[in-house]
Design an enzyme around this catalytic site. Structure first.
Site, mmCIF file in Angstrom:
data_model
loop_
_atom_site.group_PDB
_atom_site.id
_atom_site.type_symbol
_atom_site.label_atom_id
_atom_site.label_comp_id
_atom_site.label_asym_id
_atom_site.label_seq_id
_atom_site.Cartn_x
_atom_site.Cartn_y
_atom_site.Cartn_z
ATOM 1 N N GLY A 1 0.823 -1.202 0.000
ATOM 2 C CA GLY A 1 0.000 0.000 0.000
ATOM 3 C C GLY A 1 0.856 1.250 0.000
ATOM 4 N N ALA A 2 1.890 1.219 0.822
ATOM 5 C CA ALA A 2 2.783 2.368 0.948
ATOM 6 C C ALA A 2 4.054 1.946 1.662
ATOM 7 C CB ALA A 2 2.096 3.476 1.745
ATOM 8 N N MET A 3 5.093 2.766 1.529
ATOM 9 C CA MET A 3 6.384 2.422 2.124
ATOM 10 C C MET A 3 7.034 3.659 2.724
ATOM 11 S SD MET A 3 8.670 0.210 2.793
ATOM 12 C CE MET A 3 10.092 0.709 3.751
ATOM 13 N N GLU A 4 7.482 3.495 3.971
ATOM 14 C CA GLU A 4 7.927 4.638 4.780
ATOM 15 C C GLU A 4 9.370 5.063 4.529
ATOM 16 O OE1 GLU A 4 7.368 1.495 5.832
ATOM 17 O OE2 GLU A 4 8.647 0.946 7.532
ATOM 18 N N ASN A 5 9.866 5.024 3.286
ATOM 19 C CA ASN A 5 11.234 5.484 3.034
ATOM 20 C C ASN A 5 11.426 6.847 3.674
ATOM 21 O OD1 ASN A 5 11.477 3.291 1.014
ATOM 22 N ND2 ASN A 5 10.028 4.581 -0.087
ATOM 23 N N HIS B 1 -0.025 6.351 9.075
ATOM 24 C CA HIS B 1 0.805 5.176 9.382
ATOM 25 C C HIS B 1 2.249 5.394 8.932
ATOM 26 C CE1 HIS B 1 1.400 0.671 9.582
ATOM 27 N NE2 HIS B 1 2.404 1.012 8.783
ATOM 28 N N GLU B 2 2.415 5.826 7.704
ATOM 29 C CA GLU B 2 3.784 5.964 7.183
ATOM 30 C C GLU B 2 4.522 7.102 7.891
ATOM 31 O OE1 GLU B 2 4.560 3.460 5.709
ATOM 32 O OE2 GLU B 2 2.638 2.754 4.936
HETATM 33 N N1 BES Z 1 6.580 -0.987 5.757
HETATM 34 C C1 BES Z 1 5.285 -1.229 5.230
HETATM 35 C C2 BES Z 1 5.298 -1.579 3.754
HETATM 36 C C3 BES Z 1 5.743 -2.981 3.450
HETATM 37 C C4 BES Z 1 4.918 -4.036 3.737
HETATM 38 C C5 BES Z 1 6.970 -3.229 2.864
HETATM 39 C C6 BES Z 1 5.334 -5.328 3.467
HETATM 40 C C7 BES Z 1 7.391 -4.503 2.610
HETATM 41 C C8 BES Z 1 6.569 -5.565 2.894
HETATM 42 C C9 BES Z 1 4.387 -0.016 5.414
HETATM 43 O O1 BES Z 1 4.674 0.767 6.519
HETATM 44 C C10 BES Z 1 2.999 -0.557 5.604
HETATM 45 O O2 BES Z 1 2.742 -1.148 6.607
HETATM 46 N N2 BES Z 1 2.136 -0.388 4.600
HETATM 47 C C11 BES Z 1 0.807 -0.931 4.621
HETATM 48 C C12 BES Z 1 -0.217 0.133 4.720
HETATM 49 C C13 BES Z 1 -0.462 0.537 6.140
HETATM 50 C C14 BES Z 1 -1.434 1.673 6.238
HETATM 51 C C15 BES Z 1 -0.962 -0.608 6.994
HETATM 52 C C16 BES Z 1 0.591 -1.694 3.337
HETATM 53 O O3 BES Z 1 1.405 -1.570 2.440
HETATM 54 O O4 BES Z 1 -0.391 -2.398 3.253
HETATM 55 ZN ZN ZN Z 2 4.108 0.115 8.390
#
Ligand code: BES
Ligand code: ZN
EC number: 3.4.11.-
Length: 924
Positions: A338-342, A374-375
């Site tokens: 969904g998203a990535m916290e770079n 979240h991010e």
């Molecule tokens: N760090 C994650 C993204 C991620 C997830 C990278 C799995 C690699 C493998 C990010 O912070 C995250 O949790 N994203 C969620 C959305 C969030 C609002 C729960 C996602 O991608 O679903």
């Molecule tokens: Zn996360």
């Protein structure tokens, strides 16, 4: 300091060090808490079986281990990358790079192991790297270099030893493929004005930085990054930091970014694109990037509006300023999660950042607020303070998943997002944490090694149970004390005046973190006896029970043993007890029958005496206790009778989920008709209510969650055949088909309307939907159509749609697994999707096997409806047939599917008849 935790030596502020220590203390004793650990030992190994053959006992070479040795420590990297956004002579997209890393030798060694995956390294005098010493030190000569491909190492063996305390410079040159595989440095494509555009972007978490440049790719190996990008003149380059210098060379631009803070490799990011951005003067350093058209269209405005308040909220919450000088957020057309916290350059799927008020639903808007929150929460927790190894990921993701609701609530105070955590965290976590294939939040670091095992850590347990358990901690400490505890130490809060705890924070929390599952509390109001029990295992928790008696909130009770007498809970026949008030605790509640009866009559006579989240939880507990055969199914079904009067979103959503579970169990049996008739009766008043307040469905309700309820009213009314419903939705869709340029269907209702119309229609409706899908310029609109296309009842359309998921020109790779999931949720599509996945297993495994967490979703989605012995045998056969290829990050999901199917078969055998009889007796 807690074992297994890594805290950057260069933390910006002391407060964050303390914050880290505070959370560390929660689990500090985890190492010594052996009793529970050993109890779980068997389960652990079972749940984490890896497809990679175990390392032969004889091989003890460092390069045969997944973890880097502790001999070297990186200080900084100089990385220059040049992505080519046009195909080369071989028809491939590639990038070239040069990279140097300065590292210090910690322990004497003649071996350098550095991660490198799928990179083609240039040879220097026959070796894949050059090594030099720093400040007058001579580096030993390289003896040989080679790749340990399974462990993804470049192995460099030296003629002599590196000296402790001395620093060295390791230099490499390489090319890599800029593939469309959503991992590492990859490309994304989109159409603009009839022209195909290519951009280069990154996704490093968890183990893909090594695919962009050679690096010590573990979260604990923090370093400073100096990044330079070479790119076409008309494109922009972005990275974690602001650019220092931009030089236009003859044919290209060179963008040199400032040095980052000391940070983990998985947070590195860079983008080369022709995107545009918006920013606002007063919003220092905040920019929202996206496709030019999307920005011009105003789709980034909402994200821009909420980012600054959310950052401010977290600054206050953590009592620490935002650690960086800029905050870029960018929406990408191809993105796996969904998203990535770079750090400083947060990347999003378009649906998680872009909002178009004319076509996006209010649910899409809420999604953006919570994802952004979240991010941004990770910018401190996760990025500034980082877990040393992935076994502790739950802290990172669980924490962000908990506080995302606080940040979103601050940005949108009228939305009641905090209450929704019970749906999106607590109940979701219960659903998997009640299985024997579950596992404790905390894992031993030795259990998490391979990329698939790391990927499996991004699980519902880490996210949702993590969030629910941290929320419980915050509730029993109270939120101000919890937040303050982040700044001091949560053990110090044991001594905070006004906080009375029966044990220390870590003693209490250890039970929740080291044991899998959760307790069911049983309250006998005839005696006042309160007891706890795990569904399956012999565990004991320290349980904070907030509760009320009819009309009166009572003092919190701590249940510290298996069972205790708590006299105040003994009540007379005209009173009732309600426990887990406001659903602050991570446990389920059961009562003696008399109390259940009194709660049910309270619900039916005046449900508002019971807090709204508890109404939802009574329902969810009852259904799940019934599924575990702890209470009678008819008792659970009776909790839905009061819904005739219910107008709130959260109880309806909880009911709908539990009833959906019933739908998929029974929609192939005779129970279905009776169930439909009952539900039709229950939803009719809700449908009529919304008909009135929406002036006969021409407007939407004003309240945010009321709009969600309105959607439930429409979809349930149409699916159960409430008179007038289908006529409405189908006429709206028809009107749109007649005038494709003017879609007058309200954005909130589109998902329901599209699905209903495509299900009722044939090829013509489907083709129209497909055309509209291809033309959609707002990602949220495209998702609504993509999911609705799976609603058709025409098998050949479904089969063709399944085929499309393997063609990225038709369905983007990021959307393939969810599309198959949509198809599998359709009664007709389910067997087709299952056959399709089985037939193409190797393809999917290759595409998603090692890394992606969407892979486990694929397995759980296509097996979700399974409930017959035949389906169980198919599942087991599938497991056997593919034992050799393995299931990668889907290993747990497959185990869960087998366990769930087995449980359903048993439950159905015992409960089908009473369920049928009950629905018959309640149908009009
Ligand atoms: N760090 C994650 C993204 C991620 C997830 C990278 C799995 C690699 C493998 C990010 O912070 C995250 O949790 N994203 C969620 C959305 C969030 C609002 C729960 C996602 O991608 O679903
Ligand atoms: Zn996360």
């Amino acid at each position: 300091m807690g074992k297994g935790y890594y805290i950057s030596k260069h933390l910006a502020t002391a407060a964050m060090v303390l914050a880290a220590i505070a959370l560390v203390t929660i689990i500090a004793l985890s190492v010594v808490y052996n009793r529970e650990k050993s109890k779980n030992a068997a389960k652990f190994t079972n749940a984490t079986t890896s497809p990679v053959p175990p390392t032969p006992k004889t091989s003890n070479e460092p390069w045969d281990k997944y973890r880097l040795p502790d001999t070297l420590s990186p200080e900084y990297y100089n990385v220059t990358l040049w992505p080519r956004l046009v195909k080369n002579v071989n028809g491939m997209y590639i990038f070239t790079g040069i990279s140097g890393v300065m590292f210090t030798c910690v322990k004497k060694t003649d071996l350098i192991l550095i991660h490198s995956n799928k990179l083609n390294l240039t040879l220097f005098k026959g070796h894949h790297a050059k090594l030099t010493g720093q400040s007058g030190v001579t580096a030993p000569a390289i003896k040989t270099t080679w790749f340990q491909t399974e462990k993804q190492y470049l192995v460099i063996q030296l003629e002599g030893k590196l000296k402790p305390g001395k620093s060295y410079w390791l230099y490499t040159e390489f090319t890599g493929e800029l593939a469309d595989d959503l991992e590492g440095f990859y490309r994304s494509e989109y159409m603009e004005d009839g022209e195909k555009k290519i951009i280069a972007i990154t996704q490093m978490q968890a183990t893909y930085a090594r695919k962009a440049f050679p690096c010590f790719d573990e979260p604990g190996m923090k370093a400073v990054f100096h990044i330079t990008l070479i790119h076409d003149l008309e494109t922009t380059a972005l990275s974690n930091k602001t650019e220092n210098v931009i030089v236009d060379e003859t044919a290209v631009t060179r963008t040199i970014f400032g040095p980052t803070k000391k940070m983990s490799t998985y947070l590195v990011a860079f983008v080369v694109s022709d995107f545009k951005y918006i920013s606002a003067k007063d919003k220092k350093g905040v920019r929202i990037w996206a496709r030019k058209k999307a920005i011009e269209d105003g789709q980034g405005d909402y994200a821009l509006k909420i980012t600054q308040p959310i950052l401010e909220f977290f600054e206050k919450y953590y009592n620490t300023s935002y650690p960086l000088s800029k905050s870029d957020q960018i929406a990408l057309p191809d993105f796996n999660s969904g998203a990535m916290e770079n750090w400083g350059l947060v990347t999003y799927r378009e649906t998680a950042l872009l909002y178009d008020p004319r076509t996006s639903a209010n649910g899409n808007k809420q999604r953006i607020a919570t994802v952004v929150s979240h991010e941004l929460a990770h910018m401190w927790f996760g990025n500034l303070v980082t877990v040393k190894w992935w076994n502790d990921l739950w802290l990172n993701e669980g924490f962000a998943s908990y506080v995302e609701y606080l940040g979103a609530d601050y940005a949108e105070p009228t939305w009641n997002t905090k209450d929704q955590t019970i749906l999106y965290d607590l109940q979701r976590a219960f659903a998997v944490d009640s299985l024997t294939s579950s596992h404790p939040l905390s894992r031993k670091k030795e259990e998490v090694n391979t990329p698939s095992e790391i990927s499996e850590m991004f699980s519902t347990i880490s996210y949702s149970k993590g969030a629910a358990v941290l929320k419980m901690l915050s509730e029993f400490l109270t939120e101000p004390v919890f937040a303050k505890g982040l700044g001091v130490s949560l053990t110090a809060v044991d001594q905070t005046p006004g906080v009375k705890l029966p044990y220390s924070v870590h003693e209490i929390m250890n039970r929740w973190i080291l044991q899998m599952g959760f307790p069911v509390i049983t309250i006998d109001t005839r005696t006042g006896n309160v007891s706890q029990k795990h569904f399956l295992l012999d565990y004991e928790w320290f349980v904070p029970i907030k509760w009320m008696k009819k009309h009166q909130v009572q003092d919190q009770l701590w249940l510290l043993q298996k069972s205790a007498l708590h006299k105040p809970m003994k009540v007379s026949k005209d009173e009732w007890v309600l426990a887990n008030l406001h659903v602050s605790g991570y446990f389920r509640v059961n009562y003696d029958l008399g109390n259940w009866e009194r709660l049910l009559s309270q619900l039916e006579s005046d449900h508002q005496v019971i807090p709204v989240v508890n109404r939802a939880q009574i329902l969810d507990d009852a259904f799940n206790l019934a599924r575990a055969s702890i209470i009678n199914i008819t008792l659970a079904l009776r909790t839905t009778k009061y819904l005739l009067h219910e107008r709130e979103y959260i109880p309806w959503e909880a009911a709908l989920r539990n009833l959906n579970y019933f739908f998929q169990l029974f929609d192939r049996s005779e129970v279905y008709g009776a169930m439909q008739a009952y539900l039709k009766k229950q939803v009719k008043p809700l449908f009529e209510y919304f008909g009135i307040i929406s002036s006969n469905w021409t407007t939407v309700a004003s309240g945010h969650t009321d709009q969600f309820t309105q959607i439930i009213a429409l979809s349930l009314a149409c699916s159960t055949g409430v008179e007038g419903c289908r006529e409405l939705t189908r006429s709206w869709f028809k009107k749109w088909m007649q005038n494709p340029h003017n879609n007058t269907i309200h954005p909130n209702l589109r998902s329901t309307v599209y699905c209903d119309a495509i299900a009722a229609g044939g090829t013509e409706e489907w083709n129209f939907g497909w055309q509209m899908f291809q033309k959609a310029t707002v990602a949220a609109e495209a998702v609504k159509l993509r999911s609705a296309l799976a609603c058709t009842k025409v098998p050949w359309l479904l089969n063709r749609y399944l085929e499309y998921t393997m063609n990225p020109e038709k369905i983007r790779k990021q959307d393939a697994t969810s599309t198959i999931g949509y198809i599998a949720s359709n009664i007709i599509g389910q067997p087709l999707a299952w056959d399709f996945v089985r037939a193409n297993w190797d393809y999917f495994f290759k595409l998603y096997g090692t890394g992606s967490f969407t892979f486990s979703r694929l397995i759980s989605d296509v097996t979700y409806r399974f409930c017959t012995p035949f389906e169980l045998s198919q599942l087991k056969r599938f497991q056997k047939d593919n034992a050799e290829t393995g299931f990668g990050s889907g290993t747990q999901a497959l185990q869960q599917a087998i366990e769930k199917t087995t449980a359903k078969i048993k439950w159905l055998a015992e409960n089908k008849e009473p369920v049928l009889q009950w629905f018959l007796s309640e149908s009009p």
